[in-house]
Structures are given as C-alpha cells and as structure tokens.
Motif scaffolding. Sequence first.
Motif, short mmCIF file in Angstrom:
data_model
loop_
_atom_site.label_atom_id
_atom_site.label_comp_id
_atom_site.label_asym_id
_atom_site.label_seq_id
_atom_site.Cartn_x
_atom_site.Cartn_y
_atom_site.Cartn_z
N ALA A 135 -3.17 4.22 -7.55
CA ALA A 135 -3.96 4.91 -6.53
C ALA A 135 -5.16 4.07 -6.12
N GLN B 199 2.01 8.94 -6.67
CA GLN B 199 2.44 10.34 -6.60
C GLN B 199 3.53 10.64 -7.63
N VAL C 102 -4.65 9.84 -1.68
CA VAL C 102 -3.43 9.11 -2.00
C VAL C 102 -2.46 10.00 -2.77
N THR D 186 0.83 -1.21 0.00
CA THR D 186 0.00 0.00 0.00
C THR D 186 0.86 1.26 0.00
N GLN D 187 1.98 1.25 0.75
CA GLN D 187 2.87 2.40 0.73
C GLN D 187 3.57 2.54 -0.61
N GLN E 168 1.20 4.14 -3.02
CA GLN E 168 1.08 5.58 -2.85
C GLN E 168 2.29 6.31 -3.41
N ALA F 269 -4.24 1.32 -3.83
CA ALA F 269 -3.91 1.75 -2.47
C ALA F 269 -5.14 1.99 -1.61
N LEU G 255 3.33 10.24 3.16
CA LEU G 255 3.28 8.84 3.57
C LEU G 255 3.06 8.74 5.08
#
Length: 375
Positions: free
Chosen positions: A265, A115, A278, A107-108, A111, A268, A283
């Motif tokens: 996105a 971005q 997101v 999930t991190q 993100q 996430a 973070l």
Amino acid sequence: MAGRYRLRSKLGGGGMGAVWLAHDTLLDREVAIKQVTFPADLTPEVARETRARAMREGRLAARLTHPHAIAMYDFTLEREDPWLVMEYMPSRSLAQALNVTETLPPTQVAQIGAQVADALTEAHAAGIVHRDVKPGNILIADRGLAAGTVKISDFGIARAKGDAQPGQNSVITGTPAYFAPEVARGGDPTEASDVFSLGATLYTATEGQPPFGIDEDTIALLHRVAKAQIMRPARSGEITDALLHMLEPDPARRPTMAQARDLLARSAVGADGNIAYVLDAPLRDSDGAVPFWARRGATGGPSRPARRLPTSTASGLPAVDQSEPLQSVHRPSPRTPRPPAFEPKNSGPGLPVPLIVALAVVSVLIVVLIVAIVV
C-alpha cells in the motif's frame, strides 16, 4: 442441488473440480458453486476423512467476511462430493487479464496486492491458510457499479492452521508455479507460504511470467521452486523491494501478511499518500476510468504472445527431496547490465537519441531535394 440451487452454466474447471453459475431458488440470487473433487484412487476410509475435513474447512471459511474476499454462503455434500456455494461476482481473473495485456503497471499491481493481502490478513487471524494464492484466484469485477473491485476467491482447498493429515506430507496440492519453496519440499502450508504465493502472483503481474518461469514439466518446475532461486524482477519499479521481501526463501525472514499489505500500500501511494484509499477503492487509471484490461470484453492486441500462464491446481504432486539445499534470491550486482528489453525510457531534458537521428536524416533529405529542384 441440495434442494435449492439450480445449476445454469459451467464457469470453469481445473484440477480440483468445476465451478458453476447457479440460481439460489430460496433467496432468489445468483451464486457460484464449486464442486470439489478428489483423486479416484483414495481408499474408502481416506475418502470419508477427506470429505469430513473438507466440510470442517468449508464451515471455517464461511466465517470469513471481508470486502476483498469472495464470501462463502453454504457447504453441502451432493453425490458424495463437497460443493461450495459462494458469492457470484461477474469478473475476470488476474490470469485472464494477463492474457489481454502481458504486464500491469506496478502501482495497479501494488493496489491489487494490498487489497488481497488485507483479506488474507483477516483469514490468517481466523486460522485459515488459503494454500492456492495465484492469478486465477484473484478476481476483478468487470462490469456495473462494482467494476474494478478486487477479491480473492477459492478457499476450496483452504486448511485450518494445524489441521494436517498424518502421513500425507509426501504429496502436495496447489499450483506449482506459485508454490513457496518449503511447500515444494513437502512442508505444511502456512501463513508464510501464502505470503510467498502472493508475492509470486504479483511478480507474474509485473514481469509477465512467474518467478521460476513457465514449464510444462511439473516435476522439473517443482525442483526449481524447491531450490528457491529466482531472478530479480526488472519491471516492478517501486514495488521491487516489497516483492523481494515477500519472496524470501526462508519463511522466517518473510513479512507477515499484514506487513506485506502495508509495504504494498505504501509503495502504491508514496510517503504522503492515503493508504486507506488504496485498500478501499476499486482499481482506476490515472483518468479515473476502469483499466482497459479489467473491462468486460477486452481482448489483447495482435502483438500479445500466444502464451498462457499456469493456472491449474493439481493434487497429489510428489514433494521434492528435502536434502536439496535452499538458495537465496538471485540479486545481480549493481554493475550487472540490465537486459535491453528492460532499459528505462529517457526521462531527461531534450529529445531521445533515435528521434534526433531521424530528424537529421529528414533534414538531409530535404536539402538534397531542394538542390535537385534548383538544378
């Protein structure tokens, strides 16, 4: 330098030059300055054209303004070398983070990827191809109010779309471990190759190594990249499909950078989540804190392997013979067993088998002890 920048200390270096922390005496602010160097064997004519092209590309990159891209403030020639003056953000790179913790949660990673893809989408719209997307060029702020902020850096070898130099397609510049197959084969970098490089970078963050492995033999690595055969990711969880789509061997079958951003996105936040959050938020862990690997001074534990991911940009690499056929991404059949190290944890009801065995052994020992005491 240039009558206004005072160099303070060296922040790092690589195959394309060195990066310095400097003070802008005119605007009274800290900046990062990269000295872009070129091979020493260039003829004077080629060297002049290379510097002129670098100046054009620097001016083009300076027009890019995005919250997830390191801003370029100025561009100048000093001692016949191009110098890029950029925003300075106290941070650690994703490559440095992966030397603290071997892998990051999907999930991190999603993100981070969303971005960066958002910033590169705007760059592509402006006609800029980054050409060197890799963990070392993704920065995460590690202190202050900006902690957890993600930015893509180093447009120092970026190229305006279509600005290819005739006769130079036999050599390539970048970081081989994150090349797209068509670039390893001598093709001109494009928006699609940036998508592949971002996919390879995110793959590395979840799997602990690039999709083509780690090899100090650059030429051998280039041949593996050119064949485009990677192993299906085993730790990427909910972003696996997005990564495999970005790592398609055929550039025409890859998503655009905007489509990759949306895929990541959505991975996430899930079907009902807020994509805008997101793309905009720094973070954070589930408890709202900055992830430990992104904090200033964080170091890896004793179990962290003493291994370094490939990060150096190289120039003048020979392209691989284009007669070698491309291969598809390797996708094991559903019946192929997953390696033991990647077996998912038991999430069903009841206790895990190892714990049940341990409790049984302890129970037997207690009974034996009681019998011994009674006797």
